[in-house]
Design an enzyme around this catalytic site. Structure first.
Site, PDB file in Angstrom:
ATOM      1  N   ARG A  23      -5.750  32.681   3.105  1.00  0.00           N
ATOM      2  CA  ARG A  23      -6.065  31.708   3.055  1.00  0.00           C
ATOM      3  C   ARG A  23      -6.431  31.208   2.032  1.00  0.00           C
ATOM      4  NH1 ARG A  23     -10.551  29.748   0.862  1.00  0.00           N
ATOM      5  NH2 ARG A  23     -11.665  31.423   1.974  1.00  0.00           N
ATOM      6  N   ASP A  24      -7.617  32.022   0.889  1.00  0.00           N
ATOM      7  CA  ASP A  24      -7.509  31.428  -0.280  1.00  0.00           C
ATOM      8  C   ASP A  24      -6.565  31.825  -1.567  1.00  0.00           C
ATOM      9  OD1 ASP A  24      -9.460  30.756  -2.180  1.00  0.00           O
ATOM     10  OD2 ASP A  24     -10.471  32.332  -2.226  1.00  0.00           O
ATOM     11  N   HIS A 220     -17.418  37.771  -3.065  1.00  0.00           N
ATOM     12  CA  HIS A 220     -16.185  36.665  -2.574  1.00  0.00           C
ATOM     13  C   HIS A 220     -16.258  36.431  -4.431  1.00  0.00           C
ATOM     14  CE1 HIS A 220     -13.057  34.258  -1.443  1.00  0.00           C
ATOM     15  NE2 HIS A 220     -13.041  33.706  -3.282  1.00  0.00           N
ATOM     16  N   HIS A 222     -13.277  35.727  -7.885  1.00  0.00           N
ATOM     17  CA  HIS A 222     -12.254  34.854  -8.738  1.00  0.00           C
ATOM     18  C   HIS A 222     -12.364  36.129  -9.970  1.00  0.00           C
ATOM     19  CE1 HIS A 222     -10.434  32.256  -5.632  1.00  0.00           C
ATOM     20  NE2 HIS A 222     -11.995  32.462  -5.509  1.00  0.00           N
ATOM     21  N   CYS A 253      -6.334  28.340  -9.451  1.00  0.00           N
ATOM     22  CA  CYS A 253      -7.461  27.093  -9.046  1.00  0.00           C
ATOM     23  C   CYS A 253      -7.237  25.784  -9.307  1.00  0.00           C
ATOM     24  CB  CYS A 253      -8.545  27.730 -10.131  1.00  0.00           C
ATOM     25  SG  CYS A 253      -9.491  26.066 -10.190  1.00  0.00           S
ATOM     26  N   ASN A 262      -8.358  35.046  -6.546  1.00  0.00           N
ATOM     27  CA  ASN A 262      -8.568  36.186  -6.348  1.00  0.00           C
ATOM     28  C   ASN A 262      -8.410  37.558  -6.900  1.00  0.00           C
ATOM     29  OD1 ASN A 262      -8.517  34.435  -3.560  1.00  0.00           O
ATOM     30  ND2 ASN A 262     -10.518  35.262  -3.463  1.00  0.00           N
TER      31      ASN A 262
HETATM   32 ZN    ZN Z   1     -11.931  32.131  -2.832  1.00  0.00          ZN
END
Ligand code: ZN
Length: 322
Positions: A23-24, A220, A222, A253, A262
């Protein structure tokens, strides 16, 4: 620390890792990862013992074509067992899609930073809380065995690209509102990699103190500025036992070219197992999954120091050392 922070969906582990690469990691990429290859990745995560895999985001395909196959991915993922299958949703409509598909956990996201929430989901954080109340009500109308776990991610808790510094009090206040709305888990997120270990330890200690007896709390992180693993260790010291990460640190990003994404799942498992904390994840099997990512994203950089250097001589995982 309360028992709630040490209670996991998987037995015999001390820390719960959750794979968010599908997902991320994939959400900002232009290259569409083929559906059957996503399923191969998910099955490999399940086989290596990953407690939770976030498999997609329920957003309109026009917005994120990467998740146009969300229904097929969820359906395929739910055929596996032993791993919690979750998905991200930014709103009620996405949650309703998840309910229909029988998703086991929904990760709803709200930014602590008002500007970030406005630009991300075009609502104030309070409007997002109201939307979440409806999601909880609709979830509770489902038959008991079909009700997904409802987690909320508090994005930009440690800073925001629009507002800069974010007041930790605002994050705690927003957390309180979601607790009142009936959230099952809080995920405190450093969405853009601004956090540092000292701040993480202080803020996460407050979260554990305020809400630790009511819901499990996760982090969570990064690794945008290289402090991801240090932040994990600081959060561990604050009593946090649940961490999101992405295989090979996939992601990034859109506003920070060359910034890593991540924190790296493989390095996270190495850190935890080396610290004597059982993850239930087979590290060698996990590292081998990088091949699936590499063959589908030949132009993407893959991160991770453990995969590069291998195990230290004589290294024993927490389970082997026990
Ligand atoms: Zn994230």
């Amino acid at each position: 620390m309360t028992d709630l922070q040490n209670t996991f969906s998987t037995p015999n582990i001390d820390v719960e890792c959750r794979e968010v690469g599908l997902r991320d990691g994939l959400q900002i990429l232009q290259t569409i990862f083929p559906t059957d290859e996503k399923l191969a990745w998910i099955q490999a995560e399940v086989a290596c013992g990953m407690p939770e895999v976030e498999v997609c985001s329920f957003v309109p395909p026009k917005l994120l074509p990467q998740f146009a196959d969300a229904a097929d991915v969820v359906e395929g993922a739910l055929k596996t067992s032993g791993t919690l299958i979750s998905a991200l949703t930014p709103n009620l409509r996405g949650a309703q899609t998840g309910f229909k598909l029988g998703i086991q956990k929904l990760n709803y996201v709200t930014s602590v930073s008002v500007s970030h929430n406005q630009s991300n989901v075009r609502r104030t954080p309070d409007e997002s809380v109201a939307d979440f109340e409806t999601i909880v009500a609709e979830r509770n109308e489902l038959p008991e065995d079909q009700r997904p776990i409802l987690a909320v991610g508090l994005a930009t808790t440690f800073g925001c690209t629009i507002e800069g510094r974010v007041d930790p009090k605002a994050a705690l206040e927003l957390g309180e509102k979601f607790i009142k709305a009936g959230v099952d888990e809080l995920v405190v997120a450093d969405t853009v990699g601004y956090g540092n270990p000292a701040e993480v330890k202080a803020v996460m200690s407050e979260f554990v103190q305020e809400f630790g007896s009511q819901v499990p709390i996760a982090n969570h992180f990064h690794d945008t500025r290289g402090l991801g693993m240090a932040n994990v260790f600081a959060a561990l010291e604050a009593g946090i036992r649940r961490f999101d990460a992405s295989l090979a640190g996939l992601g990034g990003c859109p506003y920070a070219p060359n910034a890593s994404g991540n924190i790296v799942m493989d390095d996270l498992v190495f850190l935890l197992e080396g610290a004597g904390l059982r993850t239930g994840v087979d590290l060698d099997q996990l590292v081998a999954i990088r091949e699936i990512v590499a063959r589908n994203l030949p132009d993407e950089p893959l991160y991770g120091m453990y995969a590069k250097a291998g195990a230290p001589k004589g290294f024993r995982t927490a389970s082997q050392a026990a």
